[in-house]
Design a protein around this motif. Structure first.
Motif, mmCIF file in Angstrom:
data_model
loop_
_atom_site.group_PDB
_atom_site.id
_atom_site.type_symbol
_atom_site.label_atom_id
_atom_site.label_comp_id
_atom_site.label_asym_id
_atom_site.label_seq_id
_atom_site.Cartn_x
_atom_site.Cartn_y
_atom_site.Cartn_z
ATOM 1 N N GLU A 43 137.204 -21.854 22.579
ATOM 2 C CA GLU A 43 138.653 -21.993 22.449
ATOM 3 C C GLU A 43 139.243 -21.989 23.849
ATOM 4 O OE1 GLU A 43 142.340 -19.761 20.353
ATOM 5 O OE2 GLU A 43 140.511 -20.051 19.184
ATOM 6 N N HIS A 44 139.988 -23.047 24.170
ATOM 7 C CA HIS A 44 140.584 -23.209 25.503
ATOM 8 C C HIS A 44 142.016 -23.673 25.344
ATOM 9 C CE1 HIS A 44 140.896 -24.146 29.752
ATOM 10 N NE2 HIS A 44 141.228 -25.386 29.454
ATOM 11 N N ARG A 45 142.943 -22.835 25.802
ATOM 12 C CA ARG A 45 144.384 -23.150 25.744
ATOM 13 C C ARG A 45 144.826 -23.566 24.343
ATOM 14 N NH1 ARG A 45 145.790 -25.961 31.537
ATOM 15 N NH2 ARG A 45 144.760 -24.366 32.776
ATOM 16 N N GLY A 46 144.342 -22.825 23.354
ATOM 17 C CA GLY A 46 144.763 -23.037 21.975
ATOM 18 C C GLY A 46 144.049 -24.169 21.254
ATOM 19 N N LYS A 47 143.115 -24.830 21.896
ATOM 20 C CA LYS A 47 142.378 -25.926 21.274
ATOM 21 C C LYS A 47 140.899 -25.545 21.207
ATOM 22 C CE LYS A 47 141.949 -30.913 21.401
ATOM 23 N NZ LYS A 47 142.273 -32.158 22.087
ATOM 24 N N ARG A 48 140.235 -25.942 20.134
ATOM 25 C CA ARG A 48 138.813 -25.621 19.964
ATOM 26 C C ARG A 48 137.944 -26.814 20.329
ATOM 27 N NH1 ARG A 48 138.111 -21.551 14.880
ATOM 28 N NH2 ARG A 48 139.498 -19.974 15.751
ATOM 29 N N TYR A 49 136.865 -26.511 21.014
ATOM 30 C CA TYR A 49 135.879 -27.507 21.428
ATOM 31 C C TYR A 49 134.517 -27.065 20.924
ATOM 32 C CZ TYR A 49 139.507 -28.961 24.725
ATOM 33 O OH TYR A 49 140.668 -29.389 25.283
ATOM 34 N N LEU A 51 130.532 -27.226 21.804
ATOM 35 C CA LEU A 51 129.446 -27.521 22.728
ATOM 36 C C LEU A 51 128.177 -27.501 21.901
ATOM 37 C CD1 LEU A 51 128.478 -27.873 25.716
ATOM 38 C CD2 LEU A 51 128.115 -25.400 25.733
ATOM 39 N N ARG A 52 127.422 -28.613 21.941
ATOM 40 C CA ARG A 52 126.199 -28.646 21.146
ATOM 41 C C ARG A 52 125.081 -29.345 21.904
ATOM 42 N NH1 ARG A 52 125.172 -33.512 18.591
ATOM 43 N NH2 ARG A 52 126.882 -34.989 18.696
ATOM 44 N N GLU A 53 123.866 -29.012 21.510
ATOM 45 C CA GLU A 53 122.684 -29.614 22.091
ATOM 46 C C GLU A 53 122.218 -30.766 21.206
ATOM 47 O OE1 GLU A 53 118.258 -28.334 23.725
ATOM 48 O OE2 GLU A 53 119.441 -26.908 22.555
ATOM 49 N N THR A 54 121.922 -31.904 21.811
ATOM 50 C CA THR A 54 121.436 -33.063 21.062
ATOM 51 C C THR A 54 119.940 -32.936 20.788
ATOM 52 O OG1 THR A 54 120.827 -34.382 22.994
ATOM 53 C CG2 THR A 54 123.129 -34.513 22.250
ATOM 54 N N ARG A 55 119.411 -33.848 19.998
ATOM 55 C CA ARG A 55 117.971 -33.877 19.714
ATOM 56 C C ARG A 55 117.168 -34.099 20.985
ATOM 57 N NH1 ARG A 55 118.401 -38.172 15.228
ATOM 58 N NH2 ARG A 55 120.230 -37.260 14.297
ATOM 59 N N ASN A 56 117.782 -34.750 21.967
ATOM 60 C CA ASN A 56 117.098 -35.027 23.241
ATOM 61 C C ASN A 56 117.257 -33.915 24.264
ATOM 62 O OD1 ASN A 56 116.224 -37.561 22.336
ATOM 63 N ND2 ASN A 56 118.145 -38.512 22.935
ATOM 64 N N GLY A 57 117.903 -32.808 23.855
ATOM 65 C CA GLY A 57 118.040 -31.666 24.759
ATOM 66 C C GLY A 57 119.215 -31.755 25.719
ATOM 67 N N LYS A 58 120.127 -32.714 25.503
ATOM 68 C CA LYS A 58 121.325 -32.836 26.335
ATOM 69 C C LYS A 58 122.453 -32.013 25.702
ATOM 70 C CE LYS A 58 119.659 -36.514 28.623
ATOM 71 N NZ LYS A 58 119.605 -36.822 29.978
ATOM 72 N N LEU A 59 123.473 -31.684 26.509
ATOM 73 C CA LEU A 59 124.637 -30.971 25.995
ATOM 74 C C LEU A 59 125.816 -31.920 25.883
ATOM 75 C CD1 LEU A 59 124.468 -27.654 28.051
ATOM 76 C CD2 LEU A 59 123.828 -28.011 25.656
ATOM 77 N N ILE A 60 126.570 -31.783 24.789
ATOM 78 C CA ILE A 60 127.758 -32.589 24.543
ATOM 79 C C ILE A 60 128.911 -31.650 24.212
ATOM 80 C CG2 ILE A 60 128.856 -34.283 23.034
ATOM 81 C CD1 ILE A 60 126.213 -35.604 22.653
ATOM 82 N N LEU A 61 130.070 -31.875 24.863
ATOM 83 C CA LEU A 61 131.284 -31.115 24.580
ATOM 84 C C LEU A 61 132.275 -32.059 23.919
ATOM 85 C CD1 LEU A 61 132.829 -28.412 24.956
ATOM 86 C CD2 LEU A 61 133.720 -29.382 27.079
ATOM 87 N N THR A 62 132.702 -31.711 22.689
ATOM 88 C CA THR A 62 133.655 -32.545 21.959
ATOM 89 C C THR A 62 134.833 -31.700 21.505
ATOM 90 O OG1 THR A 62 132.426 -32.195 19.897
ATOM 91 C CG2 THR A 62 131.925 -34.191 21.143
ATOM 92 N N SER A 63 135.956 -32.372 21.256
ATOM 93 C CA SER A 63 137.142 -31.653 20.759
ATOM 94 C C SER A 63 137.372 -31.973 19.308
ATOM 95 C CB SER A 63 138.368 -32.012 21.579
ATOM 96 O OG SER A 63 138.636 -33.388 21.495
#
Length: 63
Positions: A43-49, A51-63
């Motif tokens: 939670e950042h400035r009232g909005k939720r994001y 963060l997840r790990e993909t099948r390939n081991g990368k990180l993705i941040l989405t809103s």
């Protein structure tokens, strides 16, 4: 008396805190943040994001 179990989210957050403040960015292992499904809600400035790990081991941040 009723004993309560520790909150695993708080335990991860406390473990993820950088130990020193030196002007350099802290380093946190992703495993200290992500749950068993490989995700974390931030939670950042009232909005939720998400963060997840993909099948390939990368990180993705989405809103």
């Amino acid at each position: 008396m009723c004993a309560t179990s520790p909150d695993p989210t708080m335990a991860r957050a406390q473990a993820a805190k950088p130990q020193e403040r030196s002007g350099k960015p802290g380093i946190v292992e992703s495993s200290a943040l992500l749950d068993e499904q490989g995700q974390l809600i931030i939670e950042h400035r009232g909005k939720r994001y998400q963060l997840r790990e993909t099948r390939n081991g990368k990180l993705i941040l989405t809103s």
